[in-house]
Design a protein around this motif. Structure first.
Motif, PDB file in Angstrom:
ATOM      1  N   ASP A 131      59.873  18.334  53.981  1.00 40.44           N
ATOM      2  CA  ASP A 131      59.269  17.157  54.619  1.00 40.44           C
ATOM      3  C   ASP A 131      60.178  15.939  54.470  1.00 40.44           C
ATOM      4  OD1 ASP A 131      57.009  18.559  55.385  1.00 40.44           O
ATOM      5  OD2 ASP A 131      55.786  17.884  53.692  1.00 40.44           O
ATOM      6  N   SER A 132      60.753  15.772  53.286  1.00 44.48           N
ATOM      7  CA  SER A 132      61.610  14.618  53.024  1.00 44.48           C
ATOM      8  C   SER A 132      62.916  14.706  53.815  1.00 44.48           C
ATOM      9  CB  SER A 132      61.911  14.526  51.522  1.00 44.48           C
ATOM     10  OG  SER A 132      60.729  14.313  50.777  1.00 44.48           O
ATOM     11  N   VAL A 133      63.528  15.894  53.827  1.00 43.43           N
ATOM     12  CA  VAL A 133      64.776  16.060  54.570  1.00 43.43           C
ATOM     13  C   VAL A 133      64.537  15.852  56.060  1.00 43.43           C
ATOM     14  CG1 VAL A 133      66.593  17.715  55.195  1.00 43.43           C
ATOM     15  CG2 VAL A 133      65.792  17.570  52.831  1.00 43.43           C
ATOM     16  N   ALA A 134      63.385  16.282  56.553  1.00 48.09           N
ATOM     17  CA  ALA A 134      63.066  16.085  57.978  1.00 48.09           C
ATOM     18  C   ALA A 134      63.030  14.602  58.327  1.00 48.09           C
ATOM     19  CB  ALA A 134      61.725  16.746  58.310  1.00 48.09           C
ATOM     20  N   GLN A 135      62.562  13.781  57.408  1.00 47.38           N
ATOM     21  CA  GLN A 135      62.520  12.342  57.659  1.00 47.38           C
ATOM     22  C   GLN A 135      63.903  11.700  57.593  1.00 47.38           C
ATOM     23  OE1 GLN A 135      59.345  10.248  55.516  1.00 47.38           O
ATOM     24  NE2 GLN A 135      58.208  12.166  55.374  1.00 47.38           N
ATOM     25  N   GLU A 136      64.830  12.356  56.897  1.00 45.41           N
ATOM     26  CA  GLU A 136      66.197  11.841  56.813  1.00 45.41           C
ATOM     27  C   GLU A 136      67.034  12.230  58.028  1.00 45.41           C
ATOM     28  OE1 GLU A 136      67.998  13.291  53.282  1.00 45.41           O
ATOM     29  OE2 GLU A 136      66.492  12.438  51.925  1.00 45.41           O
ATOM     30  N   GLU A 137      66.773  13.417  58.571  1.00 45.85           N
ATOM     31  CA  GLU A 137      67.644  13.979  59.604  1.00 45.85           C
ATOM     32  C   GLU A 137      67.329  13.428  60.987  1.00 45.85           C
ATOM     33  OE1 GLU A 137      70.282  15.922  59.339  1.00 45.85           O
ATOM     34  OE2 GLU A 137      70.112  16.049  57.154  1.00 45.85           O
ATOM     35  N   ASP A 138      68.360  13.276  61.777  1.00 48.40           N
ATOM     36  CA  ASP A 138      68.246  12.893  63.184  1.00 48.40           C
ATOM     37  C   ASP A 138      67.794  14.137  63.959  1.00 48.40           C
ATOM     38  OD1 ASP A 138      68.607  12.287  65.852  1.00 48.40           O
ATOM     39  OD2 ASP A 138      70.599  11.405  65.586  1.00 48.40           O
ATOM     40  N   GLY A 139      66.619  14.090  64.538  1.00 51.27           N
ATOM     41  CA  GLY A 139      66.063  15.235  65.238  1.00 51.27           C
ATOM     42  C   GLY A 139      66.821  15.653  66.479  1.00 51.27           C
ATOM     43  N   THR A 140      67.786  14.862  66.912  1.00 54.51           N
ATOM     44  CA  THR A 140      68.633  15.291  68.026  1.00 54.51           C
ATOM     45  C   THR A 140      69.801  16.134  67.546  1.00 54.51           C
ATOM     46  OG1 THR A 140      70.068  13.316  67.976  1.00 54.51           O
ATOM     47  CG2 THR A 140      68.049  13.185  69.289  1.00 54.51           C
ATOM     48  N   ARG A 141      70.014  16.175  66.230  1.00 53.24           N
ATOM     49  CA  ARG A 141      71.136  16.928  65.662  1.00 53.24           C
ATOM     50  C   ARG A 141      70.675  18.159  64.893  1.00 53.24           C
ATOM     51  NH1 ARG A 141      75.023  13.557  62.240  1.00 53.24           N
ATOM     52  NH2 ARG A 141      76.378  15.334  62.713  1.00 53.24           N
TER      53      ARG A 141
END
Length: 253
Positions: A162-172
């Motif tokens: 959940d935390s990494v998902a909030q850090e990552e750019d969802g287009t990448r």
């Protein structure tokens, strides 16, 4: 009949894909045309195993696991599934569980996930919308008696993703989690049940084929940061809309 291959040309890794839900996902991706490498302690066997590549990885050996994962993640990488799990010998009260079992659960369920993310995220980002698919459990939502180590390590794993998902750019790169709505018939579960146990009401790893293929084909589009509950009929829905039901059993006298 023409075989549908929506993942032709894709390269995928499934950590913990020799049996159980991970195997169901590995088989689905391979059947859809992806080149799938399973990283696990045991070699995949049975129907469909011939479509899978295999590399031995033991997550309780972190230096070995880190090296093997880093090597396997080199080059093009479209999708990664983390499905490795250490349940423990049996359901048991906290005071009856050894410290070693606790360390093994953390090593596989939580630290193993961390090592896998660290090794594979750079290549997934380079894919231009790679998919990281984590296999979660209802126990991450529902603490229960006689499951303390499993519940704690799986809850930590869910929170990590959940935390990494909030850090990552969802287009990448897109982080998605899936979990079964009920118990799943797998070798790990069968080791914990009596020989005459009736598994007719249990889900099967193949119930994850539909969601795995859809997520693989879309790189998780529309589901970044979500946790999807998969039903016995192959349907799925967001845990945000309907939380998974606890599978814990009361502690008897």
């Amino acid at each position: 009949m023409t075989t549908r291959t929506p993942l032709a040309g894709h390269r995928s890794i499934v950590v913990g894909g020799s049996t159980g839900i991970g195997r169901g996902i590995a088989d689905a991706w391979a059947a859809a045309g992806a080149e799938v490498t399973v990283l696990s302690r045991t070699r995949p066997a049975g129907p469909g195993a011939g479509l899978l590549r295999w590399e031995r990885v033991d997550l309780t050996e972190p230096a070995h696991a880190r090296a093997r994962l880093t090597e396997s993640a080199g080059g093009r990488l479209d999708a990664v599934c983390f499905s490795s799990v250490h349940y423990g010998a049996r359901r048991a009260l906290f005071s009856d569980v050894s410290e070693q079992e606790w360390h093994d659960q953390l090593a596989v369920n939580t630290t193993g996930l961390w090592i896998t993310l660290a090794a594979t995220l750079p290549s997934l980002r380079a894919a231009g919308a790679g998919l990281f698919l984590g296999v979660s459990s209802e126990v991450a939502f529902n603490a229960g008696p006689a499951r303390s180590g499993y519940a704690a390590s799986k809850a930590a794993a869910k929170s990590l993703l959940d935390s990494v998902a909030q850090e990552e750019d969802g287009t990448r790169v897109r982080i998605v989690q899936v979990l079964p709505s009920g118990m799943v018939d797998s070798p790990g579960i069968r080791r914990r049940r009596p020989p005459d146990f009736d598994y007719s009401s249990y889900m099967k790893p193949s119930d994850f084929a539909g969601v795995a293929t859809e997520l693989g084909a879309t790189a998780g589009g529309g589901h970044h940061g979500d946790c999807l509950v998969v039903g016995a009929d192959g349907s799925w829905w967001s845990a945000r809309d309907s939380a998974p039901v606890s599978q814990s059993r009361p502690v008897g006298p």
